[in-house]
Design a protein around this motif. Structure first.
Motif, PDB file in Angstrom:
ATOM      1  N   THR A 333       0.845  -1.187   0.000  1.00 15.94           N
ATOM      2  CA  THR A 333       0.000   0.000   0.000  1.00 15.94           C
ATOM      3  C   THR A 333       0.881   1.238   0.000  1.00 15.94           C
ATOM      4  N   GLN A 334       0.263   2.388  -0.132  1.00 13.84           N
ATOM      5  CA  GLN A 334       1.009   3.630  -0.227  1.00 13.84           C
ATOM      6  C   GLN A 334       1.689   3.979   1.107  1.00 13.84           C
ATOM      7  N   SER A 335       2.880   4.495   0.985  1.00 10.16           N
ATOM      8  CA  SER A 335       3.586   4.947   2.183  1.00 10.16           C
ATOM      9  C   SER A 335       2.802   6.062   2.869  1.00 10.16           C
ATOM     10  N   ASP A 336       2.013   6.810   2.093  1.00  2.13           N
ATOM     11  CA  ASP A 336       1.199   7.891   2.651  1.00  2.13           C
ATOM     12  C   ASP A 336       0.278   7.417   3.772  1.00  2.13           C
ATOM     13  N   TYR A 337      -0.108   6.150   3.739  1.00  3.82           N
ATOM     14  CA  TYR A 337      -1.161   5.683   4.636  1.00  3.82           C
ATOM     15  C   TYR A 337      -0.671   5.375   6.049  1.00  3.82           C
ATOM     16  N   VAL A 338       0.614   5.541   6.291  1.00  3.44           N
ATOM     17  CA  VAL A 338       1.147   5.346   7.644  1.00  3.44           C
ATOM     18  C   VAL A 338       1.190   6.700   8.341  1.00  3.44           C
ATOM     19  N   GLY A 339       0.334   6.874   9.323  1.00  2.00           N
ATOM     20  CA  GLY A 339       0.359   8.101  10.107  1.00  2.00           C
ATOM     21  C   GLY A 339      -0.499   9.223   9.597  1.00  2.00           C
ATOM     22  N   ALA A 340      -1.062   9.109   8.398  1.00  2.00           N
ATOM     23  CA  ALA A 340      -1.904  10.178   7.867  1.00  2.00           C
ATOM     24  C   ALA A 340      -3.298  10.097   8.477  1.00  2.00           C
ATOM     25  N   SER A 341      -3.807  11.214   8.981  1.00  5.11           N
ATOM     26  CA  SER A 341      -5.113  11.195   9.644  1.00  5.11           C
ATOM     27  C   SER A 341      -6.239  10.886   8.672  1.00  5.11           C
ATOM     28  N   TYR A 342      -6.051  11.176   7.380  1.00  4.75           N
ATOM     29  CA  TYR A 342      -7.113  10.890   6.418  1.00  4.75           C
ATOM     30  C   TYR A 342      -7.187   9.410   6.063  1.00  4.75           C
ATOM     31  N   ALA A 343      -6.202   8.615   6.515  1.00  2.61           N
ATOM     32  CA  ALA A 343      -6.147   7.200   6.135  1.00  2.61           C
ATOM     33  C   ALA A 343      -6.493   6.268   7.288  1.00  2.61           C
ATOM     34  N   LEU A 344      -7.288   6.742   8.233  1.00  5.49           N
ATOM     35  CA  LEU A 344      -7.662   5.902   9.376  1.00  5.49           C
ATOM     36  C   LEU A 344      -8.570   4.754   8.969  1.00  5.49           C
ATOM     37  N   ASP A 345      -9.235   4.896   7.821  1.00  2.14           N
ATOM     38  CA  ASP A 345     -10.186   3.875   7.374  1.00  2.14           C
ATOM     39  C   ASP A 345      -9.565   2.852   6.441  1.00  2.14           C
ATOM     40  N   GLY A 415     -10.957  19.652   9.669  1.00  2.00           N
ATOM     41  CA  GLY A 415     -12.122  20.174  10.361  1.00  2.00           C
ATOM     42  C   GLY A 415     -11.797  21.371  11.238  1.00  2.00           C
ATOM     43  N   GLN A 416     -12.543  21.500  12.323  1.00  2.00           N
ATOM     44  CA  GLN A 416     -12.472  22.675  13.177  1.00  2.00           C
ATOM     45  C   GLN A 416     -11.529  22.425  14.343  1.00  2.00           C
ATOM     46  N   GLU A 417     -10.572  23.325  14.520  1.00  2.78           N
ATOM     47  CA  GLU A 417      -9.611  23.186  15.613  1.00  2.78           C
ATOM     48  C   GLU A 417     -10.323  23.227  16.961  1.00  2.78           C
ATOM     49  N   GLY A 418      -9.940  22.331  17.838  1.00  5.19           N
ATOM     50  CA  GLY A 418     -10.555  22.264  19.145  1.00  5.19           C
ATOM     51  C   GLY A 418     -11.808  21.429  19.198  1.00  5.19           C
ATOM     52  N   ILE A 419     -12.362  21.134  18.024  1.00  8.90           N
ATOM     53  CA  ILE A 419     -13.571  20.303  17.951  1.00  8.90           C
ATOM     54  C   ILE A 419     -13.274  18.992  17.230  1.00  8.90           C
ATOM     55  N   ASN A 420     -12.610  19.088  16.054  1.00  8.74           N
ATOM     56  CA  ASN A 420     -12.246  17.892  15.304  1.00  8.74           C
ATOM     57  C   ASN A 420     -10.785  17.489  15.488  1.00  8.74           C
ATOM     58  N   TYR A 421      -9.948  18.460  15.842  1.00  5.75           N
ATOM     59  CA  TYR A 421      -8.525  18.147  16.016  1.00  5.75           C
ATOM     60  C   TYR A 421      -7.885  19.143  16.964  1.00  5.75           C
ATOM     61  N   THR A 422      -6.727  18.757  17.470  1.00 14.06           N
ATOM     62  CA  THR A 422      -5.879  19.663  18.256  1.00 14.06           C
ATOM     63  C   THR A 422      -4.445  19.518  17.753  1.00 14.06           C
ATOM     64  N   TRP A 423      -3.605  20.444  18.148  1.00 17.31           N
ATOM     65  CA  TRP A 423      -2.187  20.357  17.816  1.00 17.31           C
ATOM     66  C   TRP A 423      -1.450  19.676  18.956  1.00 17.31           C
ATOM     67  N   ILE A 435      -9.508  14.410  17.173  1.00 15.93           N
ATOM     68  CA  ILE A 435     -10.203  14.192  18.434  1.00 15.93           C
ATOM     69  C   ILE A 435     -11.190  13.038  18.266  1.00 15.93           C
ATOM     70  N   LYS A 436     -11.057  12.033  19.105  1.00 16.41           N
ATOM     71  CA  LYS A 436     -11.894  10.842  19.027  1.00 16.41           C
ATOM     72  C   LYS A 436     -13.353  11.193  19.272  1.00 16.41           C
ATOM     73  N   ASP A 437     -14.228  10.599  18.451  1.00 14.21           N
ATOM     74  CA  ASP A 437     -15.680  10.766  18.569  1.00 14.21           C
ATOM     75  C   ASP A 437     -16.116  12.221  18.409  1.00 14.21           C
ATOM     76  N   SER A 438     -15.347  13.003  17.659  1.00 19.91           N
ATOM     77  CA  SER A 438     -15.742  14.387  17.407  1.00 19.91           C
ATOM     78  C   SER A 438     -16.833  14.429  16.344  1.00 19.91           C
TER      79      SER A 438
END
Length: 556
Positions: A333-345, A415-423, A435-438
């Motif tokens: 598979t693509q190397s991109d899929y390790v650690g990328a948040s868009y590739a959780l599925d 998404g929205q900082e503080g709601i969908n993700y944090t740094w 953020i889990k279950d956001s």
């Protein structure tokens, strides 16, 4: 008499004014199919900057197709509303799987083509879609004015503006191409490390950890062909997951993406799903003698049970599910899929999240290509034929904003900082942590434009590490490049391909399934297979293929 002349003069003046107004209205309402409007770049009150006063006075409904619109549309989410407010548009998602040729073809035939969208041409080329009046061209002057950052990106590469330049109107583009300015290989080999450990099989080279949890490991030395084949057999026959059941396979596959499933085995033979040199000529991989030999080896693995018997009917989603379901021990598979948040599925992250005990091993892979060879990812954005120049301007402004504005390129992915993700730490200089279950949202971006300066996915430290590994000599030296490449569209290959690719793909896929599945004698049926391909137009493709420049000459 003077009063009469005055009345006539007044009537003539009014007629001229009315004619001018009518002409202006007609020009504003004209739907420009396959061409440009000279006045298109003179839109009033249009600074081209989202949020500027009077920047976007006129509202547009814009239908849009993104990879994420297949199943993940969230009506009225914050990301969509943000884009709509910034650009004074209403986004109408078109729910089509762009990787499914049949769905794409049906979309074109039914008139459901979006105003703007990332899609595959199906059996068509951008040229043929223009000829069929399904899509329209994009004037270069518009791109330079309303998507200047993208124009600069095109300027960087010799094939930039040439890639989709109209042969009829060289100052117009047939499509907007996706870019990934990537310094690594496109594919890596993945093994279930916990299965290898259960079976007492030691990886070659020094094992190094990639994560703090000790679940992702890599080595600079891959397995030999014999070792790889034996691993597939052990994964299928020796109960690697220790559940006392015979329910595992060395590998699965899905069609028609040869490089996603079979490239490791074909790479040992010196080819992947690209053209190659054989007997002093350039030929397509699927008519080469190397491919014939590969089919025999794949057939032997299938017959002995090392390959998932359901691979004939396995699609992309099911392929990911089988690996994540503790049933498959090796995959590419693509190397991109390790650690990328868009590739959780998708694997490997889907596996690690589903099977808490699972560990994976990354090794250099035979049969891969360098992504830096061609920064274009193959995805193209097309514009519907009846989109006016006025609406096209707004689309290009959307394009510029979403892919090059520092804030937009982050929120349209995460998404929205503080709601969908944090740094994780300092914003933009640390990892993005979903953020889990956001609340769910529709990721609009998809990294279709990923420059070295704006690749927000590299903010993830794990992703960055994997990219560095893929850029190393140990990994990149195994990449197999196409023998020839039509970088500047100097041949009629794409035109010929649009005429014959559908038939050729059907012949190739049918023969591949039947050959690997043991339903035919490969040696006896090979000549018949080649004749079918030639009858379908393969020789026309090969003629154009051999006119292309050598890849080696281009990348020196």
């Amino acid at each position: 008499m003077a009063r009469k002349r005055t009345i006539i003069l007044f009537i003539l003046i009014m007629a001229i004014v009315l004619a001018a107004c009518s002409s202006k209205d007609n020009n504003n309402n004209k739907e420009n199919i396959g061409g440009s409007n000279p006045d298109a770049t003179k839109a009033p009150n249009d600074t081209g900057t989202p949020g500027a006063a009077n920047a976007f006075d006129k509202h547009f409904d814009i239908s849009y197709l993104s990879t994420f619109f297949n199943t993940n549309v969230v009506e009225g989410d914050w990301v969509t509303k943000q884009l709509e407010e910034k650009l004074n548009i209403t986004i109408k998602p078109v729910k089509v799987d762009k990787s499914n040729k049949q769905q794409v073809e049906l979309m074109y035939a039914s008139g459901e083509m979006p105003d703007f969208g990332w899609q595959g041409p199906g059996a068509n080329t951008p040229e043929s879609l223009i000829e069929q009046e399904v899509t329209r061209t994009i004037p270069r002057s518009m791109i330079e004015k309303y998507a200047p950052s993208y124009a600069k990106l095109l300027d960087k590469y010799p094939q930039g503006w040439k890639k989709y330049e109209s042969k009829v109107h060289p100052d117009e583009q047939l499509a907007l191409s996706a870019y990934a300015e990537d310094l690594s290989i496109s594919m890596m080999a993945f093994y279930r490390l916990d299965w290898l450990e259960n079976l007492g099989i030691k990886p070659n080279g020094e094992l190094k950890s990639l994560d703090q949890e000790g679940r992702i490991w890599y080595t600079d030395t891959g397995f030999t062909k014999d070792e790889h084949v034996n691993i597939l057999r052990s994964f299928s026959q020796d109960d690697p997951n220790k559940n006392n059941k015979k329910d595992t396979y060395g590998m699965s596959a899905f069609s028609p993406y040869f490089n996603w499933t079979w490239a490791q085995l074909s790479g040992y033979a010196g080819f992947n799903a690209n053209n190659l040199e054989e007997d002093g000529k350039t030929t397509d991989w699927y008519v080469s003698n190397k491919y014939k030999q590969f089919l025999k080896e794949a057939q032997a693995l299938y017959k002995e049970g090392s390959v998932d018997p359901e691979f004939f009917t396995t699609d992309w989603n099911l392929w990911n599910e089988k690996i994540a379901g503790d049933r498959v021990g090796f995959w590419l598979t693509q190397s991109d899929y390790v650690g990328a948040s868009y590739a959780l599925d998708r694997v490997p992250q889907l596996l690690l999240n589903t099977q808490p005990h699972a560990k994976i091993l990354i090794t250099p892979s035979t049969g891969t290509t360098l992504t830096t060879l061609e920064p274009y990812t193959g995805n193209i954005a097309l514009i519907r034929a009846d989109v006016s120049d006025e609406k096209l301007i707004r689309i290009l402004q959307w394009f510029e904003y979403m892919y090059f504005d520092p804030d937009a390129m982050i929120y349209t992915q995460y998404g929205q900082e503080g709601i969908n993700y944090t740094w994780e730490g300092e914003p933009r200089k640390s990892a993005i942590l979903p953020i889990k279950d956001s609340p769910a949202f529709t990721p609009m971006n998809g990294n279709y434009i990923a420059t070295t300066e704006t690749m927000s996915w590299t903010l993830n430290p794990l992703f960055t590490k994997v990219k560095a590994i893929g850029s190393s000599e140990a990994y990149s030296k195994l990449a197999i490049l196409p023998h020839r490449n039509d970088f500047l569209n100097q041949t009629k290959y794409r035109e010929v391909s649009s005429e014959v690719s559908a038939s050729i793909d059907t012949i190739v896929n049918e023969f591949q399934f039947n050959a690997i599945g043991g339903k035919l004698d490969i040696d006896k049926e090979w000549d018949s297979y080649l004749k079918k391909l030639n009858d379908a137009g393969e020789q026309k493709l090969l003629e154009e293929l051999n006119k292309m420049p050598l890849t080696a000459d281009y990348i020196k």
